[in-house]
Enzyme design. Sequence first.
Site, PDB file in Angstrom:
ATOM      1  N   ASP A 157     -21.402  65.482  36.382  1.00  0.00           N
ATOM      2  CA  ASP A 157     -20.248  65.625  35.492  1.00  0.00           C
ATOM      3  C   ASP A 157     -20.531  65.042  34.109  1.00  0.00           C
ATOM      4  O   ASP A 157     -19.773  65.285  33.167  1.00  0.00           O
ATOM      5  CB  ASP A 157     -19.045  64.858  36.073  1.00  0.00           C
ATOM      6  CG  ASP A 157     -18.070  65.753  36.816  1.00  0.00           C
ATOM      7  OD1 ASP A 157     -17.925  66.916  36.428  1.00  0.00           O
ATOM      8  OD2 ASP A 157     -17.458  65.249  37.781  1.00  0.00           O
ATOM      9  N   GLN A 200     -14.106  64.635  42.426  1.00  0.00           N
ATOM     10  CA  GLN A 200     -13.058  65.419  41.769  1.00  0.00           C
ATOM     11  C   GLN A 200     -11.987  64.491  41.190  1.00  0.00           C
ATOM     12  O   GLN A 200     -11.500  63.577  41.862  1.00  0.00           O
ATOM     13  CB  GLN A 200     -12.445  66.402  42.780  1.00  0.00           C
ATOM     14  CG  GLN A 200     -11.422  67.349  42.211  1.00  0.00           C
ATOM     15  CD  GLN A 200     -12.006  68.353  41.211  1.00  0.00           C
ATOM     16  OE1 GLN A 200     -13.177  68.719  41.285  1.00  0.00           O
ATOM     17  NE2 GLN A 200     -11.203  68.788  40.259  1.00  0.00           N
ATOM     18  N   LYS A 254     -16.618  75.187  44.089  1.00  0.00           N
ATOM     19  CA  LYS A 254     -17.880  74.564  43.681  1.00  0.00           C
ATOM     20  C   LYS A 254     -18.881  74.575  44.833  1.00  0.00           C
ATOM     21  O   LYS A 254     -20.056  74.918  44.654  1.00  0.00           O
ATOM     22  CB  LYS A 254     -17.633  73.131  43.200  1.00  0.00           C
ATOM     23  CG  LYS A 254     -16.930  73.058  41.863  1.00  0.00           C
ATOM     24  CD  LYS A 254     -16.337  71.676  41.574  1.00  0.00           C
ATOM     25  CE  LYS A 254     -15.522  71.717  40.285  1.00  0.00           C
ATOM     26  NZ  LYS A 254     -14.783  70.474  40.021  1.00  0.00           N
TER      27      LYS A 254
END
Length: 305
Positions: free
Chosen positions: A127, A104, A60
């Site tokens: 997200d 994460q 990422k």
Amino acid sequence: MAEAKLIDGKAFAAGLRHRVAKGVAELVATQGLKGGVPKPGLATVLVGADPASQVYVRSKGRLAAELGMASFDYRLGPETTEAELLALIAELNGDPAVNGILVQLPLPKHIDTSHVLLAVDPAKDVDGFHPVNVGRLGSIASGAPLDFPVPCTPLGIAMLLQDTLGSLAGRHAVVIGRSNLVGRPVAQLLLRADCTVTITHSRTRDLPGLCRQADIVVVAIGKREFVRGDWIKPGATVIDVGINRIVAEAGKTRLVGDAAFDEILPVAGYLTPVPGGVGPMTVACLMFNTLQAARRAAGLKVDSA
Ligand code: GUN
């Protein structure tokens, strides 16, 4: 009937990344960002040393840099307390150089994930997991703009479907799986696109019979080759979100999806392969979300998804 056409997620994701890189360059060149910030920024936060998560986070950060964004990489030890993690998030929330924050998952067991998701500024929640953004998606009107962050995998699926099929209006979509990560948000996005949506799960009765009625099947249940060929209506579109690693010939491993690829190929109209279908879209959509967060922070309209 002809064999299903494969939906090339790799190629579509490459196109989306290109679009994002162009958008980043335009934003930097023509608008500038507030507070003397030179470019859009993504912060990734990893707690602990899970090898798979380390790979994801690294990719990422690398992609953000490739597309012209700043990448801030935070690696915290496995003993990090919830209070320490919340303090870092508060700092990132207040930093104008950070447009997107990705923590994460999964987090270590001693940290309450719901506290962490709630702590991220909803405007930086690339997200789409903050309850405010979950609620926005859950109450969105048909066709309304996505002017808030939406979870990346579902967004990628909606993009692939619209690109492949055109208008989704009136199509019957059967979603298998009700997770917050994929099943629920993808169902909301398909409802927004005027599909008739059936959400199914482990307690659903006659799942094969329901699937046979579907124009679109999205399977995200985490069980290898769960959806069989005789569950699929001829010509239907099958989106396989599964990533299951199996031991193949000579002790080597390979990835298989949640759909029985070889059985479905002769029946379906379109099918996503595993790997190379949905997977590459997720990280490309994260970059898309980060660019949109930067555009909003600069007072600009978002690009249509
Ligand atoms: N772990 C597995 N998938 C995801 C994701 O989409 N976002 C985050 N933050 N963590 C994950």
